[in-house]
Design an enzyme around this catalytic site. Structure first.
Site, PDB file in Angstrom:
ATOM      1  N   TYR A  62     -46.403 -11.519 -11.404  1.00 46.82           N
ATOM      2  CA  TYR A  62     -45.299 -12.476 -11.565  1.00 46.82           C
ATOM      3  C   TYR A  62     -44.056 -11.702 -11.945  1.00 46.82           C
ATOM      4  O   TYR A  62     -44.079 -10.888 -12.878  1.00 46.82           O
ATOM      5  CB  TYR A  62     -45.604 -13.495 -12.669  1.00 46.82           C
ATOM      6  CG  TYR A  62     -45.964 -14.846 -12.090  1.00 46.82           C
ATOM      7  CD1 TYR A  62     -45.056 -15.529 -11.284  1.00 46.82           C
ATOM      8  CD2 TYR A  62     -47.201 -15.431 -12.335  1.00 46.82           C
ATOM      9  CE1 TYR A  62     -45.372 -16.752 -10.724  1.00 46.82           C
ATOM     10  CE2 TYR A  62     -47.530 -16.654 -11.777  1.00 46.82           C
ATOM     11  CZ  TYR A  62     -46.615 -17.313 -10.978  1.00 46.82           C
ATOM     12  OH  TYR A  62     -46.931 -18.515 -10.420  1.00 46.82           O
ATOM     13  N   GLU A  64     -40.744 -13.445 -12.102  1.00 46.28           N
ATOM     14  CA  GLU A  64     -39.655 -14.437 -12.102  1.00 46.28           C
ATOM     15  C   GLU A  64     -38.414 -13.845 -12.737  1.00 46.28           C
ATOM     16  O   GLU A  64     -38.485 -13.166 -13.767  1.00 46.28           O
ATOM     17  CB  GLU A  64     -40.090 -15.695 -12.854  1.00 46.28           C
ATOM     18  CG  GLU A  64     -40.984 -16.576 -12.003  1.00 46.28           C
ATOM     19  CD  GLU A  64     -41.466 -17.819 -12.739  1.00 46.28           C
ATOM     20  OE1 GLU A  64     -41.145 -17.985 -13.927  1.00 46.28           O
ATOM     21  OE2 GLU A  64     -42.179 -18.611 -12.112  1.00 46.28           O
ATOM     22  N   ASP A 213     -25.850 -18.728   9.672  1.00 46.32           N
ATOM     23  CA  ASP A 213     -27.310 -18.585   9.634  1.00 46.32           C
ATOM     24  C   ASP A 213     -27.664 -17.667  10.798  1.00 46.32           C
ATOM     25  O   ASP A 213     -27.698 -18.096  11.953  1.00 46.32           O
ATOM     26  CB  ASP A 213     -27.953 -19.961   9.790  1.00 46.32           C
ATOM     27  CG  ASP A 213     -29.475 -19.894   9.763  1.00 46.32           C
ATOM     28  OD1 ASP A 213     -30.032 -18.792   9.980  1.00 46.32           O
ATOM     29  OD2 ASP A 213     -30.109 -20.937   9.559  1.00 46.32           O
ATOM     30  N   THR A 239     -33.501 -15.153   8.359  1.00 50.28           N
ATOM     31  CA  THR A 239     -34.903 -14.804   8.174  1.00 50.28           C
ATOM     32  C   THR A 239     -35.007 -13.293   8.385  1.00 50.28           C
ATOM     33  O   THR A 239     -34.065 -12.652   8.860  1.00 50.28           O
ATOM     34  CB  THR A 239     -35.816 -15.515   9.191  1.00 50.28           C
ATOM     35  OG1 THR A 239     -35.341 -15.218  10.497  1.00 50.28           O
ATOM     36  CG2 THR A 239     -35.831 -17.013   8.970  1.00 50.28           C
ATOM     37  N   LYS A 242     -37.614 -12.183  12.679  1.00 50.01           N
ATOM     38  CA  LYS A 242     -37.387 -12.440  14.110  1.00 50.01           C
ATOM     39  C   LYS A 242     -36.919 -11.131  14.757  1.00 50.01           C
ATOM     40  O   LYS A 242     -37.690 -10.179  14.820  1.00 50.01           O
ATOM     41  CB  LYS A 242     -36.402 -13.599  14.264  1.00 50.01           C
ATOM     42  CG  LYS A 242     -36.931 -14.913  13.655  1.00 50.01           C
ATOM     43  CD  LYS A 242     -36.017 -16.080  13.918  1.00 50.01           C
ATOM     44  CE  LYS A 242     -36.623 -17.397  13.445  1.00 50.01           C
ATOM     45  NZ  LYS A 242     -36.206 -17.782  12.101  1.00 50.01           N
ATOM     46  N   ARG A 248     -42.435 -12.070   7.311  1.00 53.15           N
ATOM     47  CA  ARG A 248     -41.959 -13.452   7.300  1.00 53.15           C
ATOM     48  C   ARG A 248     -41.239 -13.706   5.983  1.00 53.15           C
ATOM     49  O   ARG A 248     -41.828 -13.566   4.914  1.00 53.15           O
ATOM     50  CB  ARG A 248     -43.170 -14.374   7.446  1.00 53.15           C
ATOM     51  CG  ARG A 248     -42.896 -15.836   7.653  1.00 53.15           C
ATOM     52  CD  ARG A 248     -44.104 -16.502   8.277  1.00 53.15           C
ATOM     53  NE  ARG A 248     -44.286 -15.980   9.621  1.00 53.15           N
ATOM     54  CZ  ARG A 248     -43.593 -16.375  10.692  1.00 53.15           C
ATOM     55  NH1 ARG A 248     -42.718 -17.347  10.602  1.00 53.15           N
ATOM     56  NH2 ARG A 248     -43.791 -15.825  11.869  1.00 53.15           N
TER      57      ARG A 248
HETATM   58  N1  DSN Z   1     -38.673 -22.122  13.829  1.00 52.12           N
HETATM   59  C1  DSN Z   1     -37.672 -21.110  14.086  1.00 52.12           C
HETATM   60  C2  DSN Z   1     -37.477 -20.874  15.539  1.00 52.12           C
HETATM   61  O1  DSN Z   1     -38.463 -20.826  16.245  1.00 52.12           O
HETATM   62  O2  DSN Z   1     -36.365 -20.702  15.987  1.00 52.12           O
HETATM   63  C3  DSN Z   1     -36.395 -21.398  13.423  1.00 52.12           C
HETATM   64  O3  DSN Z   1     -36.612 -21.524  12.072  1.00 52.12           O
END
Ligand code: DSN
Length: 436
Positions: A62, A64, A213, A239, A242, A248
């Site tokens: 932990y 935090e 974003d 994120t 990707k 993730r």
């Molecule tokens: N679910 C994602 C996507 O496939 O674009 C976006 O968060």
């Protein structure tokens, strides 16, 4: 079996012997990933180092709080890891402040709302059906339930050279009328370059903060294949899994100290508890990989591959929305090839042939989201696997063969055999493991 990743093989053996039920499922998924072509634009294959950094003793702790200000003892190494991840993120994106704790992009966006808006406040965004994201104001999400989204559109005039790209003039009109506190740009199904400077001019004119974003394009931004949201955007979320090819998770970035403090407090203790320190270690490793020159070569190839796939599909008779792509993804309008074909059928038939995609509405799609008229395709995962423009032409031909058969089992079986042969030629991890 995985290729050139003995640790993954050892983990599989360990899980199998400790828990045969769970191990059998893991083995099936490892096989699926090895033997299928991954074209979902938001997915990728991480390197063994990124993968196995997540399977470490850091999950036991932990932590935090933030580096130097924790609510638990024993956090010295966690402070070091989080500081390393933050510093690399700042270097990668050229900004002054980073928060590496968001568990996901949706969590990062949720914390952003908590930090910058009060319930009922107005914000502007692109609607999901035009390529936006569910956390950008969909009625069923917290962003649409507790806040007041207004949406700016795409250019609707099919004769315009800007057809299906952001209508910046309309965005300005919508924002001047609604006076949002926040403007969101950055999307999940938008194939074109985003003009952050133009959005900043609109934000300044209507008195809003500007948020990007960059979840989809983060890898391209990191290497300059897409313009940076800085210095135009006040706050940025993304994120990490990707195009950025990390674990993730989510990430927040800004150059503004006051906004950084607000976000930090909103994320913890506002929304999240203990950070996932094993994932933060993996983020640090992924950011380290992204800072290497090979990562730029990879991102350049991602874009070249997307252009090659879009143009090959166009030759097969499919319409690519907005006429092509500038980034890693494209939206394929299936109706020009076959008026009856739906995204749902295409996704299903392609999956049976070993080609993994997702159905996606095209702008102004008359069909419901469970059917759709389109497919969203992206090249990050196949590029990681080592595919280049020539292979993308072969992939386009395989897609067309599978769809032209309209679900015919022997046609699908034939495509599946060719998919299998391609997967054998380009085994997973042979490329990523070499650091490419
Ligand atoms: N679910 C994602 C996507 O496939 O674009 C976006 O968060």
């Amino acid at each position: 079996m995985t290729h050139e990743d003995p640790i993954a093989d050892a983990v599989l053996d360990l899980v199998r012997s400790a828990d045969p039920d769970a191990g059998a499922i893991l083995a099936r998924e490892a096989e699926r990933q090895q033997h299928t072509l991954e074209l979902i634009a938001s997915e990728n294959h991480v390197s063994p180092a990124v993968m196995h950094a997540m399977g470490t003793c850091l999950t036991n702790k932990y932590a935090e709080g933030y580096p130097g200000k924790r609510y638990y003892g024993g956090c010295a190494h966690h402070d070091e890891i989080e500081t390393l991840a933050r510093d690399r993120a700042k270097q990668l994106f050229g900004c002054a402040f980073a928060n590496v704790q968001p568990h996901s992009g949706a969590q990062a966006n949720g914390a952003l709302f908590l930090a910058l808006l009060s319930p009922g406040d107005t914000f502007a965004s692109l609607e999901l059906s035009d390529g936006g994201h569910l956390t950008h104001g969909l009625k069923v999400s917290m962003s649409g339930k507790w806040f007041n989204p207004v949406h700016y559109p795409l250019v609707r005039d099919a004769k315009s050279p800007a057809f299906e790209t952001i209508d910046y003039d309309e965005a300005e009109r919508v924002c001047m009328e609604a006076k949002p506190k926040l403007i969101m740009c950055g999307y999940s199904a938008y194939p074109r370059v985003i003009d952050f400077a133009r959005f900043r001019a609109i934000a300044d004119k209507c008195g809003a903060l500007l948020h990007a974003d960059i979840a989809h394009i983060a890898g391209l931004v990191a290497t300059g294949e897409h313009p940076s949201p800085f210095p135009h955007c006040h706050v940025v979320t993304t994120t990490t899994h990707k195009t950025l090819r990390g674990p993730r998770g989510g990430l927040f970035l800004t150059n503004d100290e006051d906004l950084a403090k607000k976000f930090d407090r909103a994320l913890f203790p506002g929304m999240q508890g203990g950070p996932l320190m094993h994932v933060i270690l993996s983020k640090a490793v992924a950011f380290g990989e992204a800072l290497k020159p090979e990562f730029k070569t990879y991102q350049q190839q991602v874009v070249k591959n997307a252009k090659a796939l879009a143009s090959a599909l166009t030759e097969h008779g499919y319409r690519i929305t907005s006429g092509g792509t500038d980034n890693h993804l494209m939206l394929v309008d299936l109706r020009t090839r076959d008026a009856e074909l739906t995204g749902a059928d295409a996704e299903r038939w392609l999956e049976a042939a070993g080609i993994i995609t997702n159905k996606n509405g095209v702008p102004q799609d008359p069909r419901p989201p469970v059917k759709t008229s389109g497919l969203r395709l992206g090249t990050p995962a196949l590029t990681t696997r080592g595919f280049r423009e020539g292979e993308m032409q072969q992939v386009a031909a395989l897609i067309d063969r599978a769809l032209a058969g309209k679900g015919d089992e022997s046609a699908i079986a034939g495509v599946q055999r060719d998919v299998e042969a391609m997967c054998e030629r380009f085994p997973l991890n042979a490329v990523v493991g070499a650091g490419a």
